[in-house]
Scaffold this motif. Structure first.
Motif, short mmCIF file in Angstrom:
data_model
loop_
_atom_site.label_atom_id
_atom_site.label_comp_id
_atom_site.label_asym_id
_atom_site.label_seq_id
_atom_site.Cartn_x
_atom_site.Cartn_y
_atom_site.Cartn_z
N ARG A 26 0.83 -1.21 0.00
CA ARG A 26 0.00 0.00 0.00
C ARG A 26 0.87 1.26 0.00
O ARG A 26 0.64 2.19 -0.78
CB ARG A 26 -0.94 0.02 1.20
N GLU A 27 1.86 1.29 0.87
CA GLU A 27 2.75 2.45 0.96
C GLU A 27 3.47 2.69 -0.37
O GLU A 27 3.60 3.83 -0.83
CB GLU A 27 3.79 2.26 2.06
N PHE A 28 3.94 1.62 -0.99
CA PHE A 28 4.66 1.75 -2.26
C PHE A 28 3.72 2.27 -3.35
O PHE A 28 4.06 3.19 -4.09
CB PHE A 28 5.30 0.42 -2.67
N ALA A 29 2.53 1.68 -3.45
CA ALA A 29 1.57 2.11 -4.46
C ALA A 29 1.22 3.59 -4.27
O ALA A 29 1.14 4.35 -5.24
CB ALA A 29 0.31 1.24 -4.40
N GLU A 30 1.05 3.99 -3.03
CA GLU A 30 0.76 5.39 -2.74
C GLU A 30 1.94 6.28 -3.14
O GLU A 30 1.75 7.34 -3.74
CB GLU A 30 0.46 5.55 -1.24
N ALA A 31 3.14 5.84 -2.83
CA ALA A 31 4.34 6.64 -3.14
C ALA A 31 4.52 6.85 -4.64
O ALA A 31 4.98 7.91 -5.07
CB ALA A 31 5.59 5.98 -2.55
N VAL A 32 4.16 5.84 -5.45
CA VAL A 32 4.32 5.98 -6.90
C VAL A 32 3.04 6.50 -7.57
O VAL A 32 3.00 6.64 -8.79
CB VAL A 32 4.80 4.66 -7.57
N GLY A 33 2.01 6.76 -6.76
CA GLY A 33 0.79 7.35 -7.29
C GLY A 33 -0.06 6.39 -8.11
O GLY A 33 -0.76 6.82 -9.02
N PRO A 37 -6.81 -0.70 -7.38
CA PRO A 37 -7.34 -1.32 -6.16
C PRO A 37 -6.75 -2.71 -5.87
O PRO A 37 -6.79 -3.15 -4.72
CB PRO A 37 -8.85 -1.39 -6.41
N ALA A 38 -6.19 -3.38 -6.85
CA ALA A 38 -5.58 -4.69 -6.61
C ALA A 38 -4.36 -4.58 -5.69
O ALA A 38 -3.91 -5.58 -5.12
CB ALA A 38 -5.16 -5.34 -7.93
N TYR A 39 -3.85 -3.36 -5.50
CA TYR A 39 -2.71 -3.14 -4.62
C TYR A 39 -3.11 -2.87 -3.18
O TYR A 39 -2.26 -2.93 -2.29
CB TYR A 39 -1.87 -1.96 -5.11
N THR A 40 -4.40 -2.59 -2.94
CA THR A 40 -4.82 -2.22 -1.59
C THR A 40 -6.05 -2.96 -1.09
O THR A 40 -6.31 -2.98 0.10
CB THR A 40 -5.12 -0.70 -1.53
N ASP A 41 -6.80 -3.55 -1.99
CA ASP A 41 -8.08 -4.16 -1.63
C ASP A 41 -8.04 -5.66 -1.96
O ASP A 41 -7.99 -6.04 -3.13
CB ASP A 41 -9.19 -3.46 -2.41
N ALA A 55 1.56 -6.51 -5.69
CA ALA A 55 2.41 -5.33 -5.65
C ALA A 55 2.54 -4.71 -7.04
O ALA A 55 2.49 -5.42 -8.05
CB ALA A 55 3.79 -5.71 -5.13
N PRO A 56 2.70 -3.38 -7.10
CA PRO A 56 3.00 -2.75 -8.39
C PRO A 56 4.28 -3.37 -8.98
O PRO A 56 5.14 -3.85 -8.26
CB PRO A 56 3.23 -1.28 -8.02
N PRO A 57 4.39 -3.34 -10.31
CA PRO A 57 5.52 -4.01 -10.97
C PRO A 57 6.91 -3.57 -10.50
O PRO A 57 7.82 -4.38 -10.46
CB PRO A 57 5.32 -3.67 -12.44
N THR A 58 7.06 -2.30 -10.13
CA THR A 58 8.39 -1.84 -9.72
C THR A 58 8.68 -2.05 -8.23
O THR A 58 9.77 -1.73 -7.76
CB THR A 58 8.59 -0.35 -10.08
N PHE A 59 7.74 -2.63 -7.50
CA PHE A 59 7.93 -2.87 -6.06
C PHE A 59 9.21 -3.64 -5.76
O PHE A 59 9.90 -3.35 -4.79
CB PHE A 59 6.71 -3.62 -5.50
N VAL A 60 9.53 -4.64 -6.58
CA VAL A 60 10.68 -5.49 -6.28
C VAL A 60 12.01 -4.76 -6.41
O VAL A 60 13.03 -5.26 -5.96
CB VAL A 60 10.72 -6.79 -7.13
N PHE A 61 12.00 -3.56 -7.00
CA PHE A 61 13.25 -2.81 -7.07
C PHE A 61 13.86 -2.64 -5.69
O PHE A 61 15.07 -2.75 -5.51
CB PHE A 61 13.05 -1.43 -7.73
N SER A 62 13.02 -2.39 -4.69
CA SER A 62 13.53 -2.15 -3.35
C SER A 62 14.31 -3.34 -2.80
O SER A 62 15.31 -3.17 -2.11
CB SER A 62 12.40 -1.76 -2.39
N ILE A 63 13.88 -4.55 -3.12
CA ILE A 63 14.62 -5.70 -2.60
C ILE A 63 15.74 -6.15 -3.55
O ILE A 63 16.77 -6.62 -3.09
CB ILE A 63 13.69 -6.88 -2.23
N THR A 64 15.56 -5.96 -4.84
CA THR A 64 16.64 -6.37 -5.76
C THR A 64 17.80 -5.40 -5.70
O THR A 64 18.96 -5.82 -5.82
CB THR A 64 16.14 -6.55 -7.21
N PHE A 65 17.52 -4.11 -5.50
CA PHE A 65 18.63 -3.15 -5.39
C PHE A 65 19.38 -3.38 -4.08
O PHE A 65 20.61 -3.30 -4.05
CB PHE A 65 18.14 -1.71 -5.50
N LYS A 66 18.65 -3.68 -3.02
CA LYS A 66 19.32 -3.99 -1.75
C LYS A 66 20.20 -5.24 -1.92
O LYS A 66 21.33 -5.28 -1.44
CB LYS A 66 18.29 -4.22 -0.64
N ALA A 67 19.71 -6.24 -2.63
CA ALA A 67 20.51 -7.45 -2.88
C ALA A 67 21.74 -7.13 -3.72
O ALA A 67 22.81 -7.72 -3.51
CB ALA A 67 19.65 -8.51 -3.58
#
Length: 150
Positions: A26-33, A37-41, A55-67
């Motif tokens: 939810r936080e990620f979807a909100e951050a990217v605007g 509803p599939a992201y929150t409901d 999750a939105p398609p770019t959500f995994v960036f946060s974990i793949t970039f950390k990796a």
């Protein structure tokens, strides 16, 4: 100093599992605007055939970039992170990321190139769920800018 070409093909150990939570999605979807509803409901996601919110398609960036940090922090590679800019990102999905997934990422250096004094590093992140099923592949391109001459 150019990066060591012998690192091409080097694979780093999988990360510890990352648990995907509804609130993080939810936080990620909100951050990217993205108001999909599939992201929150949960019911909206289920109506689309998913067991939970996705999750939105770019959500995994946060974990793949950390990796990819394993690559970035590899002192033997010799990457000067203070000179790095993000060059490109792309994803190839086997299925959407869902709330409740426990994901690990295995990073591999796919290519190292030098152009006009810049080092270009391509990192592939293979994302799997806790059952070992492939979820998504992410490619990250990092550019280490050439040092300015005095």
């Amino acid at each position: 100093m150019a990066l060591d070409q012998s690192f091409v093909g080097r694979t780093y150990p999988p990360t510890a599992p990352y648990e995907v939570g509804r609130e993080k999605i939810r936080e990620f979807a909100e951050a990217v605007g993205d108001a999909n509803p599939a992201y929150t409901d949960t019911e909206a996601a289920k109506a689309l055939g998913h067991p939970d919110v996705i999750a939105p398609p770019t959500f995994v960036f946060s974990i793949t970039f950390k990796a990819a940090g394993q690559v970035i922090e590899d002192l033997q590679l010799g990457l000067d992170y203070s000179r790095v800019v993000h060059g490109d990102q792309k994803f190839a999905y086997a299925r959407p990321v869902r709330a409740g997934d426990r994901l690990t990422v295995t990073s591999t250096i796919e290519a190292i190139k030098s152009m006009a004094g810049n080092d270009i590093l391509d990192i592939r992140g293979e994302v799997h769920d806790e059952a070992g099923e492939h979820v998504v592949t992410a490619w990250t391109k990092l550019v280490a800018r050439a040092a300015e001459e005095a």
